[in-house]
Design an enzyme around this catalytic site. Structure first.
Site, mmCIF file in Angstrom:
data_model
loop_
_atom_site.group_PDB
_atom_site.id
_atom_site.type_symbol
_atom_site.label_atom_id
_atom_site.label_comp_id
_atom_site.label_asym_id
_atom_site.label_seq_id
_atom_site.Cartn_x
_atom_site.Cartn_y
_atom_site.Cartn_z
ATOM 1 N N GLU A 346 0.859 -1.238 -0.212
ATOM 2 C CA GLU A 346 -0.220 -0.076 -0.119
ATOM 3 C C GLU A 346 0.913 1.249 0.117
ATOM 4 O OE1 GLU A 346 -4.218 0.262 1.776
ATOM 5 O OE2 GLU A 346 -2.883 1.300 3.349
ATOM 6 N N HIS A 377 6.775 -27.002 2.199
ATOM 7 C CA HIS A 377 5.879 -28.029 1.592
ATOM 8 C C HIS A 377 4.742 -27.489 0.941
ATOM 9 C CE1 HIS A 377 7.528 -31.276 4.139
ATOM 10 N NE2 HIS A 377 7.812 -30.513 4.786
ATOM 11 N N LYS A 505 -13.778 1.637 -3.370
ATOM 12 C CA LYS A 505 -14.758 1.897 -2.553
ATOM 13 C C LYS A 505 -15.786 2.767 -3.107
ATOM 14 C CE LYS A 505 -11.467 2.558 1.285
ATOM 15 N NZ LYS A 505 -10.661 3.621 2.293
#
Length: 540
Positions: A346, A377, A505
């Site tokens: 960000e 793994h 938004k």
């Protein structure tokens, strides 16, 4: 001077071979490692030599970095697009020197607010704060998102062995109701205190979760007065806090000069203090302050955040690395990658410089990873044999809080083995001869050998902490915070705004209106794909 100029590309022509570099220089580790108190920083497995490091340091010296460091700590408004200072460092500054921002000595404000948080924590922990029915508080639910969630949640988990109160701390962030319900299913309305952490008190996810939590509480009490006993807020919007039903005496400050992703040191860290106690919270701040001093006062060649940033920026500019793996070998740091993803991506996910001009070089990278040994793994295969250039940071803790020494030794052995494997790899001849020794014939060995070759010569850094304590965790976080800052300076970008998140938004609000009213302008303005997705949802 731009850091990402053509001269950096020539450094790649040094053709660093790590095995050869270690073979010919028995002082390589000594030269390319640093120590700050209980943190050991080993960057010897990076694709550098004396010449490359000297060149990188010269670039840093010729940049505006020294001035920018002073500006940040002195309260200059280096967040140019929002005209704000960047002073999360002031929240953990243990000095008494006045620091004036917009005509006010913020040191006094910070001290006052810390005392308020401390008093609240002690009041709740001691049982003097009671729920509406008179019962003692047993559970804290922090409702926030982004920096109001990721930092505190990471620290509370990382410092679990230091939990010293009887309070259980829960975190709710996602607008998905499952996030809230997971907490509500395990808490009692009569013994729960909610923290609403939202500077604007209008963040959609936080507000919706808070309203639902309030309804849940009032379904039990059926009395609006109960809200004041079970909610506190961290916000700058006092009118909205009061309207919600929270006593303004229990609304705590968020300043404009503290960005959300750097806010765990502020009142946002209240949930941390509820878990580990306020004294330990202060040790967290002290650890970060020790790195602030190191960063401010240490020459670049011995400055850990500067070296971290130079290496990462070098790989980005020269090797076109688009990814950085972060591998903490400690289960307590299971949320550390999530936290740093926001802090890093960000901050530096920008494509224009300070002047607003599109840059012609790569800036932020994708930061990802996971705790060891789980990652071995899962995705380490790509690190060892993939054809993508991915620098790696290993984080290890020398001593653990438990007495299972065999587990700790195995964990550390795996961590060190992974960094060694990335560096040395294994050649075709090595693999071929091992296969012959294992009993395969020449044809079989030739067929399999190519598949088992590991190129090696892949860069990594290892950060080793003596222990994972409040102090050392604070220091570790601050190292990465300052690394992010330095990279922003080297790339000439603003690391402290985040305009890229605003469009989503805005569109989200429009689409929500469209979903509820297909005659609305918002619906009519939708693209066909989005309109079809809404139709599919409505048909279910």
């Amino acid at each position: 001077m731009l850091f990402c100029d053509d001269s950096k590309k020539y450094l790649k022509e040094q053709n660093i071979n790590l095995k050869n570099e270690f073979d010919k220089d028995d002082k390589r580790v000594e030269k390319f490692s640093l120590k700050h108190q209980n943190i050991y920083f080993d960057y010897s497995k990076n694709l550098i030599n004396d010449y490359i490091l000297k060149s990188l340091l010269e670039s840093a010296e010729k940049s505006s970095l020294k001035d920018k460091i002073k500006q940040m700590f002195n309260g200059a408004k280096i967040n140019s697009t929002e005209h704000r200072a960047v002073l999360h460092t002031a929240l953990r500054d243990l000095s008494s020197t006045p620091l004036v921002v917009d005509g006010q000595d913020i040191r006094q404000e910070v001290t006052k607010e810390k005392q308020r948080v401390k008093e609240l924590v002690e009041k709740v922990v001691s049982g003097r704060w009671r729920g509406f029915s008179g019962k003692k508080i047993t559970d804290i639910v922090n409702i926030g998102i982004g920096g109001s969630d990721l930092g505190p949640k990471m620290v509370v988990r990382a410092l679990q062995p230091y939990h010293c109160t009887d309070l259980k701390v829960h975190f709710v962030s996602n607008v998905d109701a499952d996030s809230l319900l997971q907490a509500l299913h395990v808490v009692d309305p009569e013994t729960t205190l909610f923290i609403i952490a939202s500077k604007s008190f209008s963040t959609e996810e936080t507000l919706l979760n808070s309203i639902s939590a309030r309804e849940w509480l009032l379904d039990h009490y059926e009395d609006e007065k109960a809200v004041a006993n079970h909610f506190v807020a961290i916000s700058s919007k006092l009118d909205k806090v009061k309207e919600f039903g929270i006593d303004l005496e229990h609304c705590y400050k968020m300043w404009d000069w503290v960005g959300g992703r750097y806010s765990l040191w502020s009142s946002i860290g209240m949930s941390i203090a509820f878990a580990i106690g306020y004294d330990n919270f202060e040790k967290l701040l002290a650890g970060a302050y020790s790195v602030d001093k190191h960063f401010k006062e240490t020459e670049f060649s011995k400055n850990i955040p500067v070296i971290m940033a130079l290496l990462a920026s070098y790989y980005s500019c020269t090797y076109n690395s688009q990814s950085q793996a972060l591998l903490p070998y400690d289960e307590r740091l299971c949320y550390f990658v999530d936290y740093l993803q926001q802090a890093d991506m960000e901050s530096n996910g920008k494509s224009v410089n300070i002047a607003g001009e599109t840059v012609n070089y790569q800036t932020g990278v994708v930061l990802w990873g996971g705790v060891g040994t789980n990652g071995q793994h899962a995705f380490h295969q790509l690190l060892h044999q993939g054809n993508i250039f991915i620098p790696v940071d290993f984080i290890a803790i020398a001593t653990s809080h438990h007495n299972y020494d065999n587990h700790q030794q195995a964990l550390l052995a795996n961590c060190f083995a992974q960094s060694q494997a990335l560096m040395f790899g294994q050649s075709y001849d090595m693999v071929y001869n091992e296969l012959l020794k294992s009993g395969l014939n020449e044809t079989q060995a030739k067929e399999l050998a190519a598949h088992k070759v590991i190129p090696g010569n892949r860069p990594s850094t290892t950060i080793l902490l003596d222990e994972l304590s409040p102090y050392s965790l604070g220091a570790l976080i601050a190292l990465y915070e300052h690394k992010i800052f330095v990279q922003g300076v080297l790339w000439d970008i603003n690391s402290y705004d985040q305009w890229g998140v605003e469009l989503g938004k805005k569109l989200g609000k429009n689409i929500l209106k469209a979903m509820n009213d297909d005659s609305s302008d918002e619906y009519q303005n939708l693209d066909d794909s989005t309109r079809q997705l809404i139709a599919k949802v409505k048909s279910k």
